[in-house]
Every structure is written in C-alpha cells, then in structure tokens.
Design an enzyme around this catalytic site. Structure first.
Site, PDB file in Angstrom:
ATOM      1  N   LYS A 290      -7.202   6.807  10.322  1.00  0.00           N
ATOM      2  CA  LYS A 290      -8.863   6.782  10.558  1.00  0.00           C
ATOM      3  C   LYS A 290      -8.796   7.144  11.999  1.00  0.00           C
ATOM      4  O   LYS A 290      -8.834   6.315  12.789  1.00  0.00           O
ATOM      5  CB  LYS A 290      -9.512   5.748  10.071  1.00  0.00           C
ATOM      6  CG  LYS A 290      -9.555   5.530   8.730  1.00  0.00           C
ATOM      7  CD  LYS A 290     -10.245   4.163   8.309  1.00  0.00           C
ATOM      8  CE  LYS A 290     -10.027   3.785   6.649  1.00  0.00           C
ATOM      9  NZ  LYS A 290     -10.521   2.658   6.463  1.00  0.00           N
TER      10      LYS A 290
ATOM     11  N   PHE B 104     -14.116   3.781   3.483  1.00  0.00           N
ATOM     12  CA  PHE B 104     -13.092   3.012   2.525  1.00  0.00           C
ATOM     13  C   PHE B 104     -12.511   3.512   1.611  1.00  0.00           C
ATOM     14  O   PHE B 104     -13.152   4.023   0.665  1.00  0.00           O
ATOM     15  CB  PHE B 104     -13.537   1.475   2.220  1.00  0.00           C
ATOM     16  CG  PHE B 104     -12.539   0.439   1.621  1.00  0.00           C
ATOM     17  CD1 PHE B 104     -11.872  -0.101   2.715  1.00  0.00           C
ATOM     18  CD2 PHE B 104     -12.212   0.560   0.438  1.00  0.00           C
ATOM     19  CE1 PHE B 104     -10.847  -0.903   2.113  1.00  0.00           C
ATOM     20  CE2 PHE B 104     -11.120  -0.412  -0.024  1.00  0.00           C
ATOM     21  CZ  PHE B 104     -10.395  -1.223   1.025  1.00  0.00           C
ATOM     22  N   VAL B 105     -11.380   3.873   1.715  1.00  0.00           N
ATOM     23  CA  VAL B 105     -10.614   4.862   0.400  1.00  0.00           C
ATOM     24  C   VAL B 105      -9.728   3.707  -0.292  1.00  0.00           C
ATOM     25  O   VAL B 105      -9.025   2.819   0.005  1.00  0.00           O
ATOM     26  CB  VAL B 105      -9.795   5.933   1.047  1.00  0.00           C
ATOM     27  CG1 VAL B 105     -10.852   6.886   1.701  1.00  0.00           C
ATOM     28  CG2 VAL B 105      -8.692   5.544   2.095  1.00  0.00           C
TER      29      VAL B 105
ATOM     30  N   GLY C 153       0.874  -1.223   0.009  1.00  0.00           N
ATOM     31  CA  GLY C 153      -0.113   0.045   0.089  1.00  0.00           C
ATOM     32  C   GLY C 153       0.783   1.231  -0.162  1.00  0.00           C
ATOM     33  O   GLY C 153       0.418   2.351  -0.310  1.00  0.00           O
TER      34      GLY C 153
ATOM     35  N   ARG D 288      -4.609   1.075  -7.091  1.00  0.00           N
ATOM     36  CA  ARG D 288      -3.563   1.615  -6.712  1.00  0.00           C
ATOM     37  C   ARG D 288      -2.830   2.768  -7.334  1.00  0.00           C
ATOM     38  O   ARG D 288      -2.362   3.777  -6.909  1.00  0.00           O
ATOM     39  CB  ARG D 288      -2.429   0.668  -6.280  1.00  0.00           C
ATOM     40  CG  ARG D 288      -2.837  -0.570  -5.403  1.00  0.00           C
ATOM     41  CD  ARG D 288      -1.430  -1.305  -4.735  1.00  0.00           C
ATOM     42  NE  ARG D 288      -1.572  -2.614  -4.549  1.00  0.00           N
ATOM     43  CZ  ARG D 288      -1.961  -2.586  -3.168  1.00  0.00           C
ATOM     44  NH1 ARG D 288      -2.140  -1.760  -2.320  1.00  0.00           N
ATOM     45  NH2 ARG D 288      -2.020  -3.967  -2.707  1.00  0.00           N
TER      46      ARG D 288
ATOM     47  N   ASP E 103       0.698   3.051   4.360  1.00  0.00           N
ATOM     48  CA  ASP E 103      -0.410   4.043   3.560  1.00  0.00           C
ATOM     49  C   ASP E 103      -1.343   4.476   4.733  1.00  0.00           C
ATOM     50  O   ASP E 103      -1.712   5.635   4.931  1.00  0.00           O
ATOM     51  CB  ASP E 103      -1.112   3.266   2.406  1.00  0.00           C
ATOM     52  CG  ASP E 103      -1.534   1.812   3.011  1.00  0.00           C
ATOM     53  OD1 ASP E 103      -1.394   1.570   4.220  1.00  0.00           O
ATOM     54  OD2 ASP E 103      -2.210   1.139   2.094  1.00  0.00           O
TER      55      ASP E 103
ATOM     56  N   ASP F 225      -5.401   1.993  10.343  1.00  0.00           N
ATOM     57  CA  ASP F 225      -6.898   2.009  10.354  1.00  0.00           C
ATOM     58  C   ASP F 225      -7.150   1.231  11.810  1.00  0.00           C
ATOM     59  O   ASP F 225      -7.153   2.088  12.823  1.00  0.00           O
ATOM     60  CB  ASP F 225      -7.262   0.913   9.392  1.00  0.00           C
ATOM     61  CG  ASP F 225      -8.751   0.661   9.238  1.00  0.00           C
ATOM     62  OD1 ASP F 225      -9.560   1.397   9.939  1.00  0.00           O
ATOM     63  OD2 ASP F 225      -8.998  -0.094   8.447  1.00  0.00           O
TER      64      ASP F 225
HETATM   65  P1  IMP Z   1      -4.932  -1.674  10.089  1.00  0.00           P
HETATM   66  O1  IMP Z   1      -4.040  -3.072  10.325  1.00  0.00           O
HETATM   67  O2  IMP Z   1      -6.249  -2.247  10.432  1.00  0.00           O
HETATM   68  O3  IMP Z   1      -4.404  -0.773  10.827  1.00  0.00           O
HETATM   69  O4  IMP Z   1      -5.012  -1.750   8.657  1.00  0.00           O
HETATM   70  C1  IMP Z   1      -3.996  -1.589   7.668  1.00  0.00           C
HETATM   71  C2  IMP Z   1      -4.063  -1.945   6.587  1.00  0.00           C
HETATM   72  O5  IMP Z   1      -5.077  -2.211   6.037  1.00  0.00           O
HETATM   73  C3  IMP Z   1      -3.425  -0.968   5.577  1.00  0.00           C
HETATM   74  O6  IMP Z   1      -2.093  -0.901   5.207  1.00  0.00           O
HETATM   75  C4  IMP Z   1      -4.080  -0.845   4.416  1.00  0.00           C
HETATM   76  O7  IMP Z   1      -3.568  -2.040   3.643  1.00  0.00           O
HETATM   77  C5  IMP Z   1      -5.379  -1.834   4.783  1.00  0.00           C
HETATM   78  N1  IMP Z   1      -6.782  -0.828   4.684  1.00  0.00           N
HETATM   79  C6  IMP Z   1      -7.083  -0.295   5.984  1.00  0.00           C
HETATM   80  N2  IMP Z   1      -8.232   0.767   5.423  1.00  0.00           N
HETATM   81  C7  IMP Z   1      -8.031   0.743   4.288  1.00  0.00           C
HETATM   82  C8  IMP Z   1      -9.112   1.426   3.221  1.00  0.00           C
HETATM   83  O8  IMP Z   1      -9.690   2.337   3.646  1.00  0.00           O
HETATM   84  N3  IMP Z   1      -8.472   1.409   2.017  1.00  0.00           N
HETATM   85  C9  IMP Z   1      -7.692   0.747   1.562  1.00  0.00           C
HETATM   86  N4  IMP Z   1      -6.729  -0.269   2.248  1.00  0.00           N
HETATM   87  C10 IMP Z   1      -7.092   0.020   3.834  1.00  0.00           C
HETATM   88 MG    MG Z   2      -1.265  -1.764   3.401  1.00  0.00          MG
END
Ligand code: IMP
Ligand code: MG
Length: 180
Positions: free
Chosen positions: A132, A153-154, A45, A166, A101, A104
């Site tokens: 987020k 979701f982006v 990402g 991407r 990237d 979340d």
């Molecule tokens: P986390 O582990 O929940 O913090 O999510 C991190 C990973 O989930 C990021 O590196 C992204 O690859 C993916 N991700 C989380 N939210 C989004 C979104 O809104 N769009 C696309 N990928 C996301």
């Molecule tokens: Mg990622």
C-alpha cells in the site's frame, strides 16, 4: 463469497503473470548463491502466494515457517505485531528471503526482519505481493514487490478478513459494510 466483494482489484490471470515475473527476478538475484537459501513465509496470509511463487523457483531451498499475529480485523490501522510461532531452523550464514502477502503499515515486517537480522543470516531480503504505497514506511524497503495498490482493504489469494476469503482466487475489495 463473490457477493461480499465490492469489486475485483487484481484478477487471477494478472496475479499469475506477475508471480512469474517476480520468480524470474528472484531467480536472477540468487543465481550464484542458491546454496543455503531459506524461504521464510509469514503465515498465514502468504500461503497461496508462497505456493505459486516457490514452484517457479528452480533451486534447492528450505522453508522455515513463522507465524505473526497482527491483532486486527478489517482495519488497516497499525496493530502490534506479535510472534506466535518462531522458525524451527537455523538461518545463520544462510541467504534468507522473507515472503509476505502485503506491506501495509510495515509493523509486521519490521518485527520479522529485526528478529531475523539478529540471527546473522548471510543476506536478508523481503518479498511482498502487495504494497500500500500511501502507507508503507520509506525506511522499510521491500526487495521484490508484486503490485502497488491504493489504501483499500483487500481479500483473496491468501488475504483474509477474520480468516475468511483466503481461498478466493482473485484479489478483491471487501464491501465496506461487512466490516464497518
Ligand atoms: P502491516 O503490519 O500493517 O504492514 O500489515 C501487515 C499484515 O496485516 C499483513 O500481513 C496482513 O495480514 C494484514 N493486512 C494489512 N492490510 C490488509 C488488507 O488490505 N487485507 C488483508 N490483510 C491485510
Ligand atoms: Mg499477514
């Protein structure tokens, strides 16, 4: 591709302006200790963000690639992060900056930071383009953040849905009917 977006959240111009500001902040932070700096992008990402960011960092660095899979499509429910490909360089006593990237739920970066911390870097910092705010855990602090965004979701600028979008230059909100 544009038809799949409900709306644009952050334009390419806004992104470029902010990436420059972030690079300036990072440069100031590492001004006295650039020797030994290792940038660790979390693939895939961060690829586009990484390319723009590091070309604005005017010092010597190594780039260590790391791939983590978070096992999910368009949901942003917590997924289990799994290391797919580890770094192939030594970070002991190095200043390490992890680049991702989006922050979340924080599961991915928690795994990455924990793993790297065990290898005794001189310092370990984290830089994310997006966060987020509603979901990011309070105990996982990002040192550099591009934009705080709402919980949508982006895609675009490196962010994907099932590995698509991407290459879209802006960050946009995917039409919900495409992933529901
Ligand atoms: P986390 O582990 O929940 O913090 O999510 C991190 C990973 O989930 C990021 O590196 C992204 O690859 C993916 N991700 C989380 N939210 C989004 C979104 O809104 N769009 C696309 N990928 C996301
Ligand atoms: Mg990622």
């Amino acid at each position: 591709m544009q038809n799949d977006l409900a709306r644009i959240l952050i334009t390419r111009e806004q992104i470029q302006k902010r990436v420059k500001e972030m690079a300036d902040a990072i440069s100031a932070t590492y001004a006295d200790r650039t020797r030994g700096l290792v940038i660790v992008p979390v693939l895939a990402g961060s690829i586009i963000f990484l390319a723009d960011l590091i070309r604005r960092l005017p010092f010597k660095m190594k780039i260590g690639l790391l791939t983590v899979s978070s096992y999910r499509g368009a949901t942003t429910k917590p997924g289990s992060a799994r290391l797919v490909q580890d770094l192939d360089l030594d970070i002991k006593d190095r200043h390490v900056l992890v680049v991702d990237d989006i922050l979340d739920t924080g599961n991915t970066l928690r795994v990455v930071m924990g793993l790297l911390q065990k290898r005794e870097p001189a310092s370990l910092r984290m830089c994310v383009l997006l966060r987020k705010t509603a979901k990011a855990p309070k105990d996982l602090v990002a040192d550099f953040v591009g934009f705080d965004i709402e919980d949508v979701f982006v895609v675009g600028y490196g962010l994907d849905y099932n590995d698509h979008y991407r290459n879209w230059p802006d960050i946009g909100v995917l039409r919900p009917e495409l992933y529901s």
